[in-house]
Each structure stands twice: as C-alpha cells, then as structure tokens.
Design a protein around this motif. Structure first.
Motif, PDB file in Angstrom:
ATOM      1  N   VAL A  15      -0.292 -28.983  -0.721  1.00 30.71           N
ATOM      2  CA  VAL A  15      -0.132 -27.561  -1.051  1.00 30.71           C
ATOM      3  C   VAL A  15       0.687 -26.965   0.084  1.00 30.71           C
ATOM      4  O   VAL A  15       0.414 -27.256   1.258  1.00 30.71           O
ATOM      5  N   ILE A  16       1.702 -26.190  -0.274  1.00 29.11           N
ATOM      6  CA  ILE A  16       2.479 -25.535   0.770  1.00 29.11           C
ATOM      7  C   ILE A  16       2.472 -24.030   0.539  1.00 29.11           C
ATOM      8  O   ILE A  16       2.205 -23.558  -0.569  1.00 29.11           O
ATOM      9  N   GLY A  17       2.741 -23.281   1.594  1.00 32.15           N
ATOM     10  CA  GLY A  17       2.843 -21.829   1.487  1.00 32.15           C
ATOM     11  C   GLY A  17       3.788 -21.363   2.577  1.00 32.15           C
ATOM     12  O   GLY A  17       3.748 -21.887   3.691  1.00 32.15           O
ATOM     13  N   LEU A  18       4.658 -20.408   2.251  1.00 32.52           N
ATOM     14  CA  LEU A  18       5.634 -19.983   3.248  1.00 32.52           C
ATOM     15  C   LEU A  18       5.513 -18.505   3.546  1.00 32.52           C
ATOM     16  O   LEU A  18       5.402 -17.682   2.636  1.00 32.52           O
ATOM     17  N   GLU A  19       5.505 -18.200   4.827  1.00 32.54           N
ATOM     18  CA  GLU A  19       5.553 -16.808   5.271  1.00 32.54           C
ATOM     19  C   GLU A  19       6.884 -16.650   5.982  1.00 32.54           C
ATOM     20  O   GLU A  19       7.149 -17.350   6.950  1.00 32.54           O
ATOM     21  N   GLU A 168       7.942  -9.076   5.869  1.00 34.91           N
ATOM     22  CA  GLU A 168       7.285 -10.375   5.727  1.00 34.91           C
ATOM     23  C   GLU A 168       7.123 -10.682   4.239  1.00 34.91           C
ATOM     24  O   GLU A 168       6.623  -9.858   3.472  1.00 34.91           O
ATOM     25  N   VAL A 170       5.478 -13.343   1.673  1.00 32.61           N
ATOM     26  CA  VAL A 170       4.444 -14.392   1.669  1.00 32.61           C
ATOM     27  C   VAL A 170       4.332 -14.997   0.273  1.00 32.61           C
ATOM     28  O   VAL A 170       4.160 -14.274  -0.712  1.00 32.61           O
ATOM     29  N   THR A 171       4.387 -16.316   0.207  1.00 34.40           N
ATOM     30  CA  THR A 171       4.234 -16.963  -1.102  1.00 34.40           C
ATOM     31  C   THR A 171       2.759 -17.212  -1.386  1.00 34.40           C
ATOM     32  O   THR A 171       1.931 -17.280  -0.479  1.00 34.40           O
ATOM     33  N   ARG A 172       2.443 -17.371  -2.665  1.00 37.31           N
ATOM     34  CA  ARG A 172       1.138 -17.919  -3.034  1.00 37.31           C
ATOM     35  C   ARG A 172       1.184 -19.401  -2.713  1.00 37.31           C
ATOM     36  O   ARG A 172       2.269 -19.978  -2.572  1.00 37.31           O
ATOM     37  N   PRO A 173       0.034 -20.066  -2.651  1.00 35.61           N
ATOM     38  CA  PRO A 173       0.059 -21.515  -2.444  1.00 35.61           C
ATOM     39  C   PRO A 173       0.860 -22.186  -3.569  1.00 35.61           C
ATOM     40  O   PRO A 173       0.689 -21.845  -4.736  1.00 35.61           O
ATOM     41  N   THR A 217       0.834 -25.977   5.412  1.00 32.42           N
ATOM     42  CA  THR A 217       0.743 -27.255   4.697  1.00 32.42           C
ATOM     43  C   THR A 217      -0.706 -27.724   4.672  1.00 32.42           C
ATOM     44  O   THR A 217      -1.409 -27.607   5.675  1.00 32.42           O
ATOM     45  N   SER A 218      -1.136 -28.233   3.512  1.00 27.49           N
ATOM     46  CA  SER A 218      -2.443 -28.890   3.472  1.00 27.49           C
ATOM     47  C   SER A 218      -2.389 -30.066   2.509  1.00 27.49           C
ATOM     48  O   SER A 218      -1.497 -30.151   1.664  1.00 27.49           O
ATOM     49  N   TRP A 226      -8.487 -27.685  -2.501  1.00 23.10           N
ATOM     50  CA  TRP A 226      -7.396 -27.807  -1.535  1.00 23.10           C
ATOM     51  C   TRP A 226      -7.945 -28.087  -0.152  1.00 23.10           C
ATOM     52  O   TRP A 226      -9.040 -27.659   0.191  1.00 23.10           O
ATOM     53  N   ARG A 229      -5.441 -25.725   5.688  1.00 19.51           N
ATOM     54  CA  ARG A 229      -4.014 -25.666   6.005  1.00 19.51           C
ATOM     55  C   ARG A 229      -3.782 -25.534   7.500  1.00 19.51           C
ATOM     56  O   ARG A 229      -4.606 -24.981   8.231  1.00 19.51           O
ATOM     57  N   LYS A 282      -6.600 -20.113  14.853  1.00 17.79           N
ATOM     58  CA  LYS A 282      -6.154 -18.886  14.206  1.00 17.79           C
ATOM     59  C   LYS A 282      -7.204 -17.782  14.255  1.00 17.79           C
ATOM     60  O   LYS A 282      -8.365 -18.013  13.966  1.00 17.79           O
TER      61      LYS A 282
HETATM   62  P1  ADP Z   1      -2.056 -15.757   7.704  1.00 17.00           P
HETATM   63  O1  ADP Z   1      -1.263 -14.581   8.174  1.00 17.00           O
HETATM   64  O2  ADP Z   1      -3.427 -15.819   8.212  1.00 17.00           O
HETATM   65  O3  ADP Z   1      -1.322 -17.020   7.923  1.00 17.00           O
HETATM   66  P2  ADP Z   1      -1.244 -15.171   5.031  1.00 17.00           P
HETATM   67  O4  ADP Z   1      -2.063 -14.809   3.840  1.00 17.00           O
HETATM   68  O5  ADP Z   1      -0.243 -14.184   5.537  1.00 17.00           O
HETATM   69  O6  ADP Z   1      -2.264 -15.586   6.141  1.00 17.00           O
HETATM   70  O7  ADP Z   1      -0.435 -16.487   4.705  1.00 17.00           O
HETATM   71  C1  ADP Z   1      -1.056 -17.668   4.330  1.00 17.00           C
HETATM   72  C2  ADP Z   1      -0.039 -18.579   3.685  1.00 17.00           C
HETATM   73  O8  ADP Z   1      -0.615 -19.861   3.510  1.00 17.00           O
HETATM   74  C3  ADP Z   1       0.374 -18.119   2.307  1.00 17.00           C
HETATM   75  O9  ADP Z   1       1.723 -18.412   2.098  1.00 17.00           O
HETATM   76  C4  ADP Z   1      -0.503 -18.967   1.391  1.00 17.00           C
HETATM   77  O10 ADP Z   1       0.100 -19.195   0.154  1.00 17.00           O
HETATM   78  C5  ADP Z   1      -0.595 -20.242   2.154  1.00 17.00           C
HETATM   79  N1  ADP Z   1      -1.811 -21.031   1.896  1.00 17.00           N
HETATM   80  C6  ADP Z   1      -3.052 -20.588   1.615  1.00 17.00           C
HETATM   81  N2  ADP Z   1      -3.892 -21.602   1.448  1.00 17.00           N
HETATM   82  C7  ADP Z   1      -3.179 -22.754   1.615  1.00 17.00           C
HETATM   83  C8  ADP Z   1      -3.492 -24.152   1.580  1.00 17.00           C
HETATM   84  N3  ADP Z   1      -4.714 -24.589   1.343  1.00 17.00           N
HETATM   85  N4  ADP Z   1      -2.469 -25.006   1.814  1.00 17.00           N
HETATM   86  C9  ADP Z   1      -1.243 -24.574   2.075  1.00 17.00           C
HETATM   87  N5  ADP Z   1      -0.894 -23.298   2.135  1.00 17.00           N
HETATM   88  C10 ADP Z   1      -1.847 -22.370   1.906  1.00 17.00           C
END
Ligand code: ADP
Ligand code: MG
Ligand code: ZN
Length: 496
Positions: A15-19, A168, A170-173, A217-218, A226, A229, A282
């Motif tokens: 699972v990936i997520g991008l900020e 900023e 932020v994507t969903r996972p 990344t997770s 999941w 991360r 964190k």
């Molecule tokens: P933070 O500022 O604490 O990092 P955010 O909500 O701004 O929190 O960003 C979290 C990011 O991580 C988002 O892009 C989200 O989609 C992603 N994310 C959440 N859970 C997972 C996971 N299990 N694996 C990978 N990415 C994740």
C-alpha cells in the motif's frame, strides 16, 4: 539484508500513499507582504508577522487561496464553502511563531482523484485532501563534515522561507498495484508535477525543493489488514520516489518474514545508497494540540467565483499530450518510443518552446538520453530545460552553431555553466566562417593528406569529405562545414 523487490511483492501486498508539498509561486508570503522569493540574502525577506513577533497580525493571501482552489478543481475535488486555518503547535527553531498556521480538519479541497498511466493502463489515485499552510524557515548546520546536525558546532537560521505559501496534497492509500507500486508512485508525482506546471501555480522544481514528497509504504499479507506504514520524508526527485518505494518494500519484507513488526516512523532517503534510514518516531495528531487560528477570519469561497475558476482551467496534461501528438503527426510507434524513454513530455515541451518536432525528438532520444544514462539519472532530471534545448535548436537553425558545437553547448548547460547563450559566450563557441581564419587550417589539411588531395583534383569529389573532417577537427568543430568545403575545392582547383 533485503528481499528482492519482485520476490517481496509475490508474498506481500503493498500500500502506498503520497503527501506532496508544493511552494506556490505567489509574489508575497501567505500571511504578510514579504516577497516570496528564492535565493535572497538570508533574513532580508522578513517582517514582524513572519517572524512571529508579539502583536503582529496575519492576513490571508488571496492569490494563494485562488491557486489552491484551482489545484483542487484540477484534481476533481469538492471545494469547501467555509473553512478555517488551524494552529499546529510544536517547537523548532526554523519556526519562529512556535506554531505553523495550517489546515487540519477543515481543508480547502477534499475527495478528488488523479488518473495516471502506467504500462499502458490507467490507475486512479484518489486524493484525500488539498490544504494550505505555510513553509518554515531553513536551518543550516555549520561546522560538521556533512552539514547535518550531528557533528555541527552551531546552526544558522534563515527565515526568508518562513511563511511562503505551501500546498499539501495527500492521497488516499493506493492499493492493488502489486509490482507496479513503485512505478505508480513515480507516475503520480510526475503527472501531478505536469498538472501543477500547467496551472502555473508553482515552478515545481523538485531539486530546489519547491516540490517535495513524503512517500508512505506498507506491506501486508493478502487477505489481512494493511501493514504499518513508514513515511520517507522529503524525497526530491522522481527517480528517488520510485527508489524509496522499492527500498522500503525490500527492507520491510525482511522484517515481516522473520516475524518482526514495522515501526511507524519517518525515514530519510539517501540518494547515494538508494536506501532509507530511520528518522524520528511519528508524533500523533493530538501531540500538536491543533486548534482553530483565532487571528484569521474563516475562508468562504464564493461558489460563483469557484465556478468561474473551474471554467477557466487549462486542459489537463493527459489531454494536452494527446492533442500535441496528433498535431505533430507523431506515429503511434514514435510516441510509444518516447514514452518508453521517459521523454515524451520533454519533447512536447521543447516543441511548445519553439523547436521543430523532429529536432526536439532527436535531442531527447539521442544525445540527452545518453547523457542521462551515463549520469545514472532520468532525462527529466537533467539540468537542462526544454526551453534551453529549443534555444540550442534555434542557434543551429540560424547558423550560429554547428551540430558539433551544439552538443558542446548542451554539455555546458548540463554541467551547470548557465543558459545556452551563456555557454556560447563563456566557451567562445561560435561558428568560424571567416575565410581568412580558415585558410591556414585548409592548407594544413591538404598538406597532411596529399593522396586524398590528388584524388579530389582527379575528380573524385566525395573524397573531399575526409579533408573537411580534418579541418573541422582542427577547428574543434567551430568551422562552418559548407564554407570549409567550398574553400577546399577552390584551393584544389576543382569546381562542382
Ligand atoms: P501524516 O501527516 O501523519 O503522515 P497524513 O494523513 O497527512 O498523515 O498522510 C498519511 C499518508 O499515508 C496518506 O497519503 C495515506 O494515504 C497514507 N497511508 C495511510 N495508511 C497507509 C498504509 N497502511 N500504507 C501506506 N500508506 C498509508
Ligand atoms: Mg505527513
Ligand atoms: Zn513577513
């Protein structure tokens, strides 16, 4: 020890997520009138507001709101009809107010998406939110060998960047990408960068930090929840986004295989090793004591204004790309070759900057692709812009440069010697077409290869090519080949 990427992804689902943080290209800062410029003398772009002096009152930058709303609209988000800024409280010397003015539970834009193409397929990346905040200052650690805090004797702070508007995104996972996880992460950031460039809201220079990514990344086993991360901070090139995902997948797989647990933490990516190392564990949101910013009025974008901004959005990059490919009459094969080499957008941008399509294509698929390859980087990360390539093409077309000189100019730009015209001036690279100056080189070439000279005299005109080559070499490519040829034939008493 790591588990190879592909092997890891046969066993685990990523699972990936991008900020992504983007510095907006506004003239002034987010909450004060200071100039928001890059590279000024330290601490000369500051005032009581961005230095957080007691009693100073912030005012919201309207242009920053407009840019953020346009970004949200381009990403198909809903735009808030009413929202507030929030204080994110923490102490760090680069943040003189001891809180960052940000948005927390009331972001300006929510629930959008961006479609990206990976390996001929479209992957939809969902956007959770787009919010507006302010950048921090910059800390410089002095006295150590590495410029990092450990080993430094003291630190210097520059507040010029403090208060520059920062968006900023932020994507969903993103799930279900399997082996393509790293490629999807990179393609998303590349597409987002093109979209932002098209909106003209930021110069989106990853290497200068005006666009930077945190890569989450997770890994989890199929059918299970999941995994935990990690967040790799401030990744500042497209290639590093891809490598950051790969290296985290490879590292986490080892831990999980041996029954260990992944710690939720931030990590740093090293360009040198291509791996990540632990940062800090964190903070939870509650540690920041978020509360609504009492010094700013709420923001309530007028729906009619938002609708007007939406109507005026430029075509998205994917549509622009298709239009250009058709306009230029590029064949499917041709554009596929450029996609595969990662240069299609660069070629199109070079054409938009004024170069003919064939020239743009030749530079990016030829000399520049090679330069990227030997530097171990990708073409879009080379230190040359499409506009600079178009300028070199123009200099060749106008007869100021030969093909050989043009390559030297491009190499100069790549080496950081400045814009094409600067390199031409500094290296003294101009075509020598003055016949007097060429005369001696021509005489020497004839004297050095009497056999060839005789052949030409005897009527074998193609043989003159070898002599032209010798003169070009002697003049380091600075001669005009057509003039050289004419002079040689004159000297040898042959007419065409
Ligand atoms: P933070 O500022 O604490 O990092 P955010 O909500 O701004 O929190 O960003 C979290 C990011 O991580 C988002 O892009 C989200 O989609 C992603 N994310 C959440 N859970 C997972 C996971 N299990 N694996 C990978 N990415 C994740
Ligand atoms: Mg974050
Ligand atoms: Zn200021």
């Amino acid at each position: 020890m790591t588990v190879p990427y592909l092997e890891a992804l046969q066993e685990f689902e990523p699972v990936i997520g991008l900020e992504t943080h983007v510095e907006l290209g506004t003239n002034s800062k987010m909450f004060c009138g200071c100039a928001a410029e890059f590279g000024a003398e330290p601490n000369t772009r500051t005032c009581p507001v961005c230095l957080g002096l007691p009693g100073a009152l912030p005012v919201v930058n309207e242009k920053a709101i407009e840019s953020t709303v346009r970004i949200g609209l381009a990403l198909h988000c809903s735009i808030a009809t009413w929202c507030r800024f929030a204080r994110k409280n923490y102490f760090y010397p680069d943040m003189p107010k001891n809180f960052q003015t940000s948005q927390y539970d009331e972001p300006l834009c929510v629930d959008g998406y961006l479609d990206v193409e990976v390996g001929g397929e479209t992957v939809r990346v969902e956007i959770e939110r787009v919010h507006l905040e302010e950048d921090t200052g910059k800390t410089l650690h002095v006295g150590g060998a590495t410029g990092r805090i450990s080993g430094a004797t003291h630190s210097l702070v520059d507040y010029n960047r403090a208060g520059i508007p920062l968006v900023e995104i932020v994507t969903r996972p993103v799930t279900g990408t399997g082996e393509r996880a790293a490629a999807v992460a990179k393609a998303y950031v590349a597409e987002l960068r093109d979209l932002l460039r098209g909106l003209d809201v930021s110069d989106v220079r990853m290497e200068q930090g005006s666009m930077r990514c945190d890569v989450n990344t997770s890994l989890g086993r199929p059918g299970e929840p999941w995994g935990t991360r990690t967040e790799t901070k401030n990744v500042n090139s497209l290639r590093s986004v891809e490598r950051a995902v790969r290296s985290e997948v490879e590292r986490q797989a080892v831990v999980l295989r041996s029954g260990g647990r992944i710690v939720q933490e931030t990590r740093h990516f090293s360009e040198a090793t291509g791996t990540t190392s632990p940062g800090r564990s964190k903070e939870e949101a509650t540690d920041y004591r978020y509360f609504p910013e009492p010094d700013l009025v709420p923001v309530a974008p007028d729906p009619a204004w938002v609708a007007a901004l939406k109507a005026a959005l430029p075509e998205p990059p994917s549509v622009r790309r298709k239009q250009l490919v058709t306009q230029l009459g590029l064949s499917e094969n041709d554009s596929q070759a450029m996609v595969n080499a990662g240069v299609l957008d660069l070629v199109l941008a070079t054409v938009e900057a004024g170069a003919p399509a064939a020239e743009a294509r030749n530079w990016w698929l030829g000399h520049l692709a090679q330069a990227a390859n030997s530097a171990g980087t990708s073409p879009d990360e080379l230190a040359i812009t499409p506009a600079a390539v178009a300028r070199v093409v123009e200099l060749v077309a106008s007869g100021s440069l030969t093909a050989g000189l043009a390559r030297q100019v491009v190499d100069g730009v790549l080496a950081g010697e400045g814009a094409p015209d600067d390199v031409v001036a500094a290296r003294g690279l101009a075509v020598v077409s003055d016949e007097g100056a060429l005369g001696s080189a021509v005489d020497e070439a004839i004297a050095a290869q009497p056999g060839i000279a005789d052949k030409v005299r005897g009527g074998k005109l193609p043989a003159v090519g070898a002599l032209v080559g010798a003169v070009m070499k002697a003049t380091r490519g600075q001669a005009d080949a057509a003039v050289v040829r004419k002079l040689l034939l004159e000297r040898l008493g042959v007419s065409e």
